[in-house]
Scaffold this motif. Structure first.
Motif, PDB file in Angstrom:
ATOM      1  N   GLY A 157       0.774  -1.226   0.000  1.00 39.79           N
ATOM      2  CA  GLY A 157       0.000   0.000   0.000  1.00 39.79           C
ATOM      3  C   GLY A 157       0.806   1.276   0.000  1.00 39.79           C
ATOM      4  N   ILE A 158       2.108   1.189  -0.224  1.00 42.43           N
ATOM      5  CA  ILE A 158       2.951   2.391  -0.257  1.00 42.43           C
ATOM      6  C   ILE A 158       3.375   2.630  -1.700  1.00 42.43           C
ATOM      7  CG2 ILE A 158       5.135   3.395   0.519  1.00 42.43           C
ATOM      8  CD1 ILE A 158       4.779   1.740   3.099  1.00 42.43           C
ATOM      9  N   SER A 159       2.857   3.702  -2.284  1.00 45.59           N
ATOM     10  CA  SER A 159       3.064   3.948  -3.715  1.00 45.59           C
ATOM     11  C   SER A 159       4.388   4.635  -4.022  1.00 45.59           C
ATOM     12  CB  SER A 159       1.913   4.796  -4.272  1.00 45.59           C
ATOM     13  OG  SER A 159       1.828   6.035  -3.586  1.00 45.59           O
ATOM     14  N   GLU A 160       4.952   5.347  -3.054  1.00 38.40           N
ATOM     15  CA  GLU A 160       6.211   6.059  -3.281  1.00 38.40           C
ATOM     16  C   GLU A 160       7.386   5.087  -3.389  1.00 38.40           C
ATOM     17  OE1 GLU A 160       6.450   9.143  -3.871  1.00 38.40           O
ATOM     18  OE2 GLU A 160       4.537   9.947  -3.207  1.00 38.40           O
ATOM     19  N   THR A 161       8.344   5.423  -4.246  1.00 36.14           N
ATOM     20  CA  THR A 161       9.586   4.661  -4.312  1.00 36.14           C
ATOM     21  C   THR A 161      10.529   5.191  -3.237  1.00 36.14           C
ATOM     22  OG1 THR A 161       9.347   4.310  -6.689  1.00 36.14           O
ATOM     23  CG2 THR A 161      11.556   4.041  -5.758  1.00 36.14           C
ATOM     24  N   VAL A 162      10.910   4.313  -2.320  1.00 41.02           N
ATOM     25  CA  VAL A 162      11.722   4.729  -1.173  1.00 41.02           C
ATOM     26  C   VAL A 162      13.127   4.141  -1.307  1.00 41.02           C
ATOM     27  CG1 VAL A 162      11.955   4.690   1.334  1.00 41.02           C
ATOM     28  CG2 VAL A 162       9.679   4.825   0.298  1.00 41.02           C
ATOM     29  N   PRO A 163      14.151   4.976  -1.380  1.00 44.48           N
ATOM     30  CA  PRO A 163      15.527   4.452  -1.463  1.00 44.48           C
ATOM     31  C   PRO A 163      15.829   3.531  -0.292  1.00 44.48           C
ATOM     32  CG  PRO A 163      15.479   6.811  -1.882  1.00 44.48           C
ATOM     33  CD  PRO A 163      14.112   6.441  -1.413  1.00 44.48           C
ATOM     34  N   SER A 164      16.387   2.381  -0.602  1.00 44.33           N
ATOM     35  CA  SER A 164      16.661   1.394   0.447  1.00 44.33           C
ATOM     36  C   SER A 164      18.001   1.626   1.123  1.00 44.33           C
ATOM     37  CB  SER A 164      16.621  -0.020  -0.145  1.00 44.33           C
ATOM     38  OG  SER A 164      17.506  -0.113  -1.251  1.00 44.33           O
ATOM     39  N   ILE A 165      18.987   2.108   0.361  1.00 43.43           N
ATOM     40  CA  ILE A 165      20.309   2.346   0.936  1.00 43.43           C
ATOM     41  C   ILE A 165      20.779   3.752   0.579  1.00 43.43           C
ATOM     42  CG2 ILE A 165      21.010  -0.087   0.960  1.00 43.43           C
ATOM     43  CD1 ILE A 165      22.628   0.484  -1.589  1.00 43.43           C
ATOM     44  N   GLY A 166      21.752   4.227   1.353  1.00 37.03           N
ATOM     45  CA  GLY A 166      22.246   5.568   1.098  1.00 37.03           C
ATOM     46  C   GLY A 166      23.564   5.818   1.793  1.00 37.03           C
ATOM     47  N   TYR A 167      24.075   7.002   1.603  1.00 35.03           N
ATOM     48  CA  TYR A 167      25.272   7.429   2.315  1.00 35.03           C
ATOM     49  C   TYR A 167      24.892   7.690   3.774  1.00 35.03           C
ATOM     50  CZ  TYR A 167      27.357   8.166  -2.282  1.00 35.03           C
ATOM     51  OH  TYR A 167      27.839   7.985  -3.555  1.00 35.03           O
ATOM     52  N   VAL A 168      25.694   7.177   4.693  1.00 28.59           N
ATOM     53  CA  VAL A 168      25.476   7.412   6.121  1.00 28.59           C
ATOM     54  C   VAL A 168      26.747   8.022   6.690  1.00 28.59           C
ATOM     55  CG1 VAL A 168      24.917   6.366   8.352  1.00 28.59           C
ATOM     56  CG2 VAL A 168      23.834   5.505   6.262  1.00 28.59           C
ATOM     57  N   PHE A 169      26.568   9.024   7.549  1.00 30.00           N
ATOM     58  CA  PHE A 169      27.696   9.830   8.025  1.00 30.00           C
ATOM     59  C   PHE A 169      27.270  10.531   9.300  1.00 30.00           C
ATOM     60  CE2 PHE A 169      25.168  11.471   4.567  1.00 30.00           C
ATOM     61  CZ  PHE A 169      24.553  12.563   5.158  1.00 30.00           C
ATOM     62  N   LYS A 170      28.228  11.101   9.989  1.00 30.27           N
ATOM     63  CA  LYS A 170      27.911  11.877  11.187  1.00 30.27           C
ATOM     64  C   LYS A 170      27.368  13.238  10.757  1.00 30.27           C
ATOM     65  CE  LYS A 170      31.205   9.426  14.116  1.00 30.27           C
ATOM     66  NZ  LYS A 170      32.463   9.470  14.896  1.00 30.27           N
ATOM     67  N   GLN A 171      26.242  13.602  11.321  1.00 28.71           N
ATOM     68  CA  GLN A 171      25.573  14.835  10.924  1.00 28.71           C
ATOM     69  C   GLN A 171      26.456  16.061  11.120  1.00 28.71           C
ATOM     70  OE1 GLN A 171      21.742  15.375  12.766  1.00 28.71           O
ATOM     71  NE2 GLN A 171      21.561  17.488  12.103  1.00 28.71           N
TER      72      GLN A 171
END
Length: 321
Positions: free
Chosen positions: A207-221
């Motif tokens: 039921g979720i129509s948006e494409t949601v990125p599964s992975i990404g860059y992770v870093f200290k804010q």
């Protein structure tokens, strides 16, 4: 002020001028077989780093867990991971943030001639599951099964293992179906195995129509905010490299040795899946959809995957604005 005092004052200022002109170095923790390595190589091949406002140091990490440890220890500045882990770390006080890298997710595969056509057909079958019992694709697949009145958790014989091992199990017909990561799925699809469901299709059917990125860059804010101009340029160049790998056969050929593709069919399928994973949109609607998925995973895993927080943590998604 005498000449001697002036010279001392100038000498004291010189390091400050030097530091102001010095380009920051972004230390990237990347696995040898990961697609992040493809993009870093493509950025160099395409000359995108020649006039960049930063330097890149590529630091090899053995696996995802090693990358997470290196990031927390301060040995690297950026890794590729998911927003679920990012949020769970924020809930413990570790100030990490996420920026999308790829939309591509896992795939449920069966042999081409398999009688399995639906989730209901998995009942009584052996199912290989990469990533373990808390793999988000496995949890979401169970949720989809529940929606279709299919109890996958008790209805199938679950075989957990590393993706390469499970691929071999499928090839040797020791499992009937395999839920695995997209790169391993692409190799198998090129050999004729059939994709029953992708991770994106599972989410859509939930039921979720948006494409949601599964992975990404992770870093200290704090690190990203401190080096915002350089990091924003890195993100833009990364996307440019990704787009060029999908539009230029010449540039794609240059990174082929990194893909571990054994045949032209595998090369083609890997490129197809990689290019399908380009992040086209990332805004409020996609982030809201991610929050819904997070809540779902929190319930499905009994807090084991997400941690104690029932909602995705504020600040999980970094803004480049």
């Amino acid at each position: 002020m005498n000449i001697k005092t002036c010279l001392f004052a100038i000498a004291a200022l010189l390091p400050q001028f030097a530091n102001a002109d010095e380009k920051p170095t972004i230390r990237i923790g990347a696995m040898a077989a990961g697609t992040l390595n493809w993009e870093l190589a493509a950025m160099r091949n395409q000359g995108l780093l020649d006039n960049a406002k930063f330097n890149v140091e590529n630091i090899a990490v053995a696996n995802q867990q090693a990358g997470k440890v290196a990031l927390q220890a301060g040995s690297v500045d950026v890794i590729v991971s998911d927003w679920i882990w990012t949020s769970s770390m924020r809930s413990t006080g570790t100030n990490l943030s996420f920026y999308p890298f790829s939309d591509t997710s896992g795939v449920l595969l069966v042999p081409a001639d398999s009688p399995i056509k639906s989730l209901a057909d998995l009942k009584g079958k052996k199912l290989g599951i990469a990533g373990g019992e808390l793999d988000k694709n496995w949890l979401l697949l169970q949720a989809l099964g529940q929606q279709q009145q299919v109890d996958l958790n008790t209805g199938v014989e679950k075989i957990y293992g590393a993706p390469p091992l499970l691929s071999q199990q499928l090839l040797e017909k020791r499992v009937d179906a395999l839920l695995t990561f997209w790169q391993f799925a692409a190799h198998l699809e090129a050999q004729g195995y059939r994709a029953l469901l992708s991770g994106e299709e599972i989410i859509r059917q939930l039921g979720i129509s948006e494409t949601v990125p599964s992975i990404g860059y992770v870093f200290k804010q704090d690190w990203a905010n401190q080096h915002k101009a350089a990091f924003k340029q890195f993100l833009n160049l990364s996307k440019q490299a990704h787009d060029t790998l999908c539009s230029s056969d010449t540039e794609w050929q240059k990174i082929l040795p990194l893909t571990d593709a054994a045949s032209p069919k595998e090369q083609q399928k890997l490129r197809e899946r990689y290019c399908q994973g380009r992040v086209e949109q990332w805004g409020a609607s996609q982030q809201s959809a991610a929050a819904k998925i997070y809540t779902m995973l929190h319930q499905l895993s009994n807090n084991k995957l997400t941690g104690q927080s029932a909602q995705i943590q504020a600040g999980t998604f970094w803004s480049a604005d």
